[in-house]
Write a protein that holds these residues in place. Structure first.
Motif, mmCIF file in Angstrom:
data_model
loop_
_atom_site.group_PDB
_atom_site.id
_atom_site.type_symbol
_atom_site.label_atom_id
_atom_site.label_comp_id
_atom_site.label_asym_id
_atom_site.label_seq_id
_atom_site.Cartn_x
_atom_site.Cartn_y
_atom_site.Cartn_z
ATOM 1 N N PRO A 119 27.759 34.840 -29.073
ATOM 2 C CA PRO A 119 28.594 33.758 -29.725
ATOM 3 C C PRO A 119 28.628 33.757 -31.304
ATOM 4 N N HIS A 120 29.520 33.019 -31.840
ATOM 5 C CA HIS A 120 29.758 33.041 -33.323
ATOM 6 C C HIS A 120 28.240 32.643 -33.907
ATOM 7 N N ALA A 121 27.669 33.164 -34.841
ATOM 8 C CA ALA A 121 26.463 32.962 -35.671
ATOM 9 C C ALA A 121 26.706 31.576 -36.476
ATOM 10 N N SER A 122 27.848 30.986 -36.788
ATOM 11 C CA SER A 122 28.081 29.681 -37.365
ATOM 12 C C SER A 122 28.432 28.535 -36.373
ATOM 13 N N HIS A 123 29.297 28.982 -35.335
ATOM 14 C CA HIS A 123 29.961 27.960 -34.583
ATOM 15 C C HIS A 123 28.886 27.250 -33.553
ATOM 16 N N LEU A 124 28.206 28.245 -32.864
ATOM 17 C CA LEU A 124 27.109 27.877 -31.963
ATOM 18 C C LEU A 124 26.049 27.041 -32.616
ATOM 19 N N PRO A 125 25.328 27.176 -33.761
ATOM 20 C CA PRO A 125 24.311 26.377 -34.016
ATOM 21 C C PRO A 125 24.753 25.175 -34.515
ATOM 22 N N GLU A 126 25.965 25.112 -35.140
ATOM 23 C CA GLU A 126 26.592 23.520 -35.266
ATOM 24 C C GLU A 126 26.618 22.888 -34.118
ATOM 25 N N ARG A 127 27.099 23.374 -33.135
ATOM 26 C CA ARG A 127 27.430 22.678 -31.920
ATOM 27 C C ARG A 127 26.030 22.254 -31.229
ATOM 28 N N PHE A 128 25.247 23.087 -31.346
ATOM 29 C CA PHE A 128 23.845 22.554 -30.772
ATOM 30 C C PHE A 128 23.284 21.219 -31.897
ATOM 31 N N GLY A 129 23.515 21.440 -33.169
ATOM 32 C CA GLY A 129 22.907 20.590 -34.034
ATOM 33 C C GLY A 129 23.698 19.326 -33.677
ATOM 34 N N LEU A 130 25.078 19.321 -33.381
ATOM 35 C CA LEU A 130 25.763 18.060 -33.396
ATOM 36 C C LEU A 130 25.021 17.473 -32.037
ATOM 37 N N PHE A 131 24.810 18.378 -30.925
ATOM 38 C CA PHE A 131 24.399 17.453 -29.563
ATOM 39 C C PHE A 131 22.847 16.929 -30.079
ATOM 40 N N THR A 132 22.251 17.660 -30.860
ATOM 41 C CA THR A 132 20.688 16.810 -31.478
ATOM 42 C C THR A 132 21.290 15.646 -32.106
ATOM 43 N N LEU A 133 22.027 15.642 -32.985
ATOM 44 C CA LEU A 133 22.378 14.478 -33.575
ATOM 45 C C LEU A 133 22.742 13.365 -32.804
ATOM 46 N N ILE A 134 23.539 13.820 -31.416
ATOM 47 C CA ILE A 134 23.502 12.391 -30.433
ATOM 48 C C ILE A 134 22.394 11.984 -30.043
ATOM 49 N N VAL A 135 21.446 12.723 -29.687
ATOM 50 C CA VAL A 135 20.181 12.225 -29.089
ATOM 51 C C VAL A 135 19.352 11.524 -30.101
#
Length: 394
Positions: free
Chosen positions: A194-210
């Motif tokens: 996966p893209h090395a900047s896009h995927l971590p950002e997506r996981f970070g956004l989900f972590t922000l949700i919780v």
């Protein structure tokens, strides 16, 4: 105007140095998970026992896996055409149906929950089949995903035809296949990582949700209290705990695990990925524990089940952070290992408080938990400023 349909294209190249960020569609997609996480937290709040936590975990896993599946497809193949948007909205509708069925997901609503999951995964299988037809280099991975995820979805669909508890046994079998499919893909991950900047950002956004659920929990707990000194201080400490977790996690959020996969270190990449499951599940449970503490009697010892819920949720959170640190570049291998050891030590201390703190008042417990969490921030900050030049790259 968006094209009605475009063939999927591989979007993992970083040769031009371009950073990718979440699209508006991905952010819109995440909104439905705000609702699902809230429903999961509400269910756990009503059932804080060991059995209730087990139910919470059983339902949380397919919810998180639904998000992971869509996110990984998008980070590799998203074209943002009209058809992709429509399919995403259908997936959102199915996930909303999962949220509706969460409260009785281990009872009569389990059929609705299972069928909702089947719809989400069925669409994903179709998307991978189409992507494989148009992108030859991705075909070994997409075919593997389509077969594995398709088999798992079929088992979930068949589970609606059998009675409880056999239905839940089939769910477990389906999830084992779901998880085993990418785990067993081996070096295929590195070929189209996966893209090395896009995927971590997506996981970070989900972590922000919780993490947002923790903020909601503090506010909800204080709203149920009179504005007394102990309640206010406990609420501030609750915010400090949430902020500390945010600080430690996001200071180490990068694409190093994905770059490791490209170099053939697939195990490091998979540790990073799967450690996020206990992380986000425990953060959700942590929010529930804080709300129950803050809305209860601040002058009496905290009930055992509430203490265990809050302390063990935080312990699991820091243990998961430890594994994430092991798979993340913190400036040097030695520093990554030190950070992991610090997080594991925090997890042990938090577990001991859960075990031995049977007579602690809510405020005293919050002081202890906040002290441990804040100490992790201090250690992280101190360590990052004391990396020796000769350690870099070790």
């Amino acid at each position: 105007m968006k094209h009605l349909w475009q063939p999927p294209k591989l979007r993992v190249s970083e040769e031009d140095g371009e950073e990718r960020h979440a699209t508006w569609l991905e952010l819109f997609y995440d909104l439905v998970f705000v609702v699902v996480i809230a429903q999961l937290a509400h269910h756990l709040k009503d059932h804080p026992s060991a059995a209730g936590f087990t139910e919470f975990a059983v339902v949380f896993v397919p919810v998180w896996w639904s998000w992971v599946g869509t996110t990984f497809y998008a980070t590799r193949f998203d074209t943002d055409d009209t058809l992709h948007r429509v399919l995403t909205v259908i997936q959102m509708s199915a996930i909303a149906a999962m949220a509706v069925n969460i409260h009785k997901g281990m009872d009569y609503a389990s059929v609705g929950f299972a069928l909702s999951y089947v719809i989400v995964r069925g669409i994903l299988v179709i998307q991978y089949l189409v992507a494989g037809q148009h992108i030859a280099i991705a075909r070994p991975l997409t075919n593997r995903y389509a077969k594995g995820f398709g088999l798992a979805a079929a088992i979930w669909a068949l589970s609606t035809l059998v009675s409880i508890p056999w239905r839940f046994g089939m769910w477990c079998l389906g999830m084992v296949i779901d998880f085993a499919t990418p785990i067993g893909a081996g070096k295929l991950h590195g070929q189209i990582a996966p893209h090395a900047s896009h995927l971590p950002e997506r996981f970070g956004l989900f972590t922000l949700i919780v993490l947002g659920e923790s903020i909601v929990a503090v506010v909800g707990g204080l709203a149920a209290q009179k504005w007394e000194f102990a309640a206010i201080v406990a609420g501030v400490l609750g915010l400090c705990i949430a902020a500390s977790v945010w600080w430690v996690y996001f200071d180490n959020l990068d694409g190093s695990a994905i770059r490791s996969a490209r170099l053939g270190q697939v195990g490091t990449y998979q540790i990073w990925l799967y450690a996020h499951l206990p992380l986000v599940a425990s953060l959700t449970a942590m929010g529930v524990g804080m709300q129950k503490l803050l809305s209860g009697n601040m002058s009496a010892a905290l009930p055992d089940e509430n203490r265990w819920l809050l302390c063990l949720a935080l312990a699991i959170c820091y243990a998961a952070l430890g594994f994430i640190h092991l798979s993340t570049d913190a400036g040097s291998l030695r520093r990554s290992q030190t950070q992991a050891l610090e997080r594991f030590s925090a997890a042990i201390l938090l577990s001991l408080i859960a075990w031995l703190g049977w007579n602690l008042s809510p405020l005293t417990l919050m002081f202890l938990l906040a002290a441990i969490c804040i100490s992790q921030v201090v250690l992280a900050h101190f360590g990052m400023h004391h990396i020796k030049p000769e350690e870099i790259g070790e």
